[in-house]
Enzyme design. Structure first.
Site, PDB file in Angstrom:
ATOM      1  N   ASP A 141       0.840  -1.198   0.000  1.00  0.00           N
ATOM      2  CA  ASP A 141       0.000   0.000   0.000  1.00  0.00           C
ATOM      3  C   ASP A 141       0.874   1.247   0.000  1.00  0.00           C
ATOM      4  OD1 ASP A 141      -2.638   1.379   2.143  1.00  0.00           O
ATOM      5  OD2 ASP A 141      -2.342   1.445  -0.038  1.00  0.00           O
ATOM      6  N   LYS A 144       2.992   3.533  -5.629  1.00  0.00           N
ATOM      7  CA  LYS A 144       2.424   2.570  -6.584  1.00  0.00           C
ATOM      8  C   LYS A 144       3.465   2.089  -7.591  1.00  0.00           C
ATOM      9  CE  LYS A 144      -0.787   3.433  -3.964  1.00  0.00           C
ATOM     10  NZ  LYS A 144      -0.788   2.604  -2.725  1.00  0.00           N
ATOM     11  N   ASP A 169      -3.126  -3.062  -2.649  1.00  0.00           N
ATOM     12  CA  ASP A 169      -4.180  -2.052  -2.704  1.00  0.00           C
ATOM     13  C   ASP A 169      -3.999  -1.181  -3.947  1.00  0.00           C
ATOM     14  OD1 ASP A 169      -5.227   0.825  -0.723  1.00  0.00           O
ATOM     15  OD2 ASP A 169      -6.404  -0.577  -1.920  1.00  0.00           O
ATOM     16  N   ASN A 170      -5.063  -0.540  -4.406  1.00  0.00           N
ATOM     17  CA  ASN A 170      -5.030   0.498  -5.448  1.00  0.00           C
ATOM     18  C   ASN A 170      -4.595   0.027  -6.829  1.00  0.00           C
ATOM     19  OD1 ASN A 170      -3.597   2.055  -2.728  1.00  0.00           O
ATOM     20  ND2 ASN A 170      -5.627   2.659  -3.450  1.00  0.00           N
ATOM     21  N   GLU A 199     -11.376   4.073  -1.415  1.00  0.00           N
ATOM     22  CA  GLU A 199     -11.869   4.339  -0.058  1.00  0.00           C
ATOM     23  C   GLU A 199     -12.751   5.580   0.003  1.00  0.00           C
ATOM     24  OE1 GLU A 199      -8.714   3.613  -0.808  1.00  0.00           O
ATOM     25  OE2 GLU A 199      -7.332   5.182  -0.212  1.00  0.00           O
TER      26      GLU A 199
END
Ligand SMILES: Nc1ncc2ncn(CCCCCNC(=O)c3cc(-c4ccc(F)cc4)cc(O)c3O)c2n1
Ligand SMILES: [Mg+2]
Length: 214
Positions: A141, A144, A169-170, A199
């Site tokens: 997380d 990126k 995540d993401n 989120e």
């Protein structure tokens, strides 16, 4: 001088949560992000998926990349078996200071090792500094564009074993296209996408779960 968003988030936890109650800390942060200020915690929708994967894996060795304010750290640590600790990496000292206090407010400080530094520097030190052989569960997380170089670093450092689970995540927003292509194409991983939303928004996002096949 004006407080920072993480500092205001900490105040909201201290005001609205119950000391030693991780669930109330999670709820207080989600409430703050929904009604006061958006913040880049994994959130409640993706957080429930995180919970289910952690519960399924029941890991003995855990690594989180990107602590931020400690929201996902609290989510993971509250589910770990007694005696199990998670290592979480955060390179921003101000965020690490807030995370430390939020984790302590939840009463989970004995289950968490918060290390300040960047993943690229710290991953190669895991074995010698923390006596890790391999990780059972890794939550990505952080930056990126570090997801791909870091998964390759895990392989090079021998930190993965048959069955190690990586949850990222993401993968849609902000997005990690090179990482996704790698884990989905590589014969060394079995990957699965869990659709959700960014989120506290209606924007599409999701988690990618990748199992190392050895
Ligand atoms: N290498 C290394 N090692 C260790 C480290 N510790 C910290 N860092 C740096 C991490 C910096 C924050 C990373 N997280 C995100 O950027 C993030 C962003 C959004 C988002 C934002 C705006 C939008 F409009 C939409 C989505 C949403 C998310 O859920 C995110 O997680 C490290 N780096
Ligand atoms: Mg995130």
């Amino acid at each position: 001088t004006r407080s920072t968003r993480p500092q205001r988030m900490l105040k909201a936890v201290q005001k609205n949560a119950t000391k030693g109650n991780p669930k109330s800390v999670i709820s207080a942060i989600d409430y703050f992000c929904k009604h006061s200020e958006w913040a880049m915690n994994v959130g409640d929708e993706k957080g429930s998926i995180l919970d289910s994967v952690v519960t399924e894996v029941n890991p003995s060795t855990v690594l989180e990349l990107g602590t931020y304010c400690g929201y996902s750290t609290v989510r993971i640590a509250r589910l770990l078996s007694p005696g199990t600790k998670l290592i979480t990496l955060e390179f921003n000292p101000a965020n690490a200071a807030v995370a430390k206090q939020i984790i302590a407010y939840a009463g989970l400080q004995d289950k968490v090792i918060l290390v300040e530094g960047s993943s690229g520097d710290l991953i190669p030190q895991m074995k010698e500094r923390f006596g890790i052989t391999t990780f059972d569960f890794i939550f990505l997380d952080h930056w990126k564009d570090r997801y791909l170089p870091d998964i390759k670093l895990f392989e090079e450092c021998g930190l993965l074993r048959k069955g190690s689970v990586l949850l990222a995540d993401n993968v849609i927003c902000p997005g990690t296209p090179e990482y996704l292509e790698y884990v989905r194409k590589s014969p060394r991983y079995e990957s699965k996408y869990f659709p959700a939303h960014l989120e506290y928004t209606k924007v599409e996002d999701g988690l990618e779960k990748s199992v190392f096949l050895g």
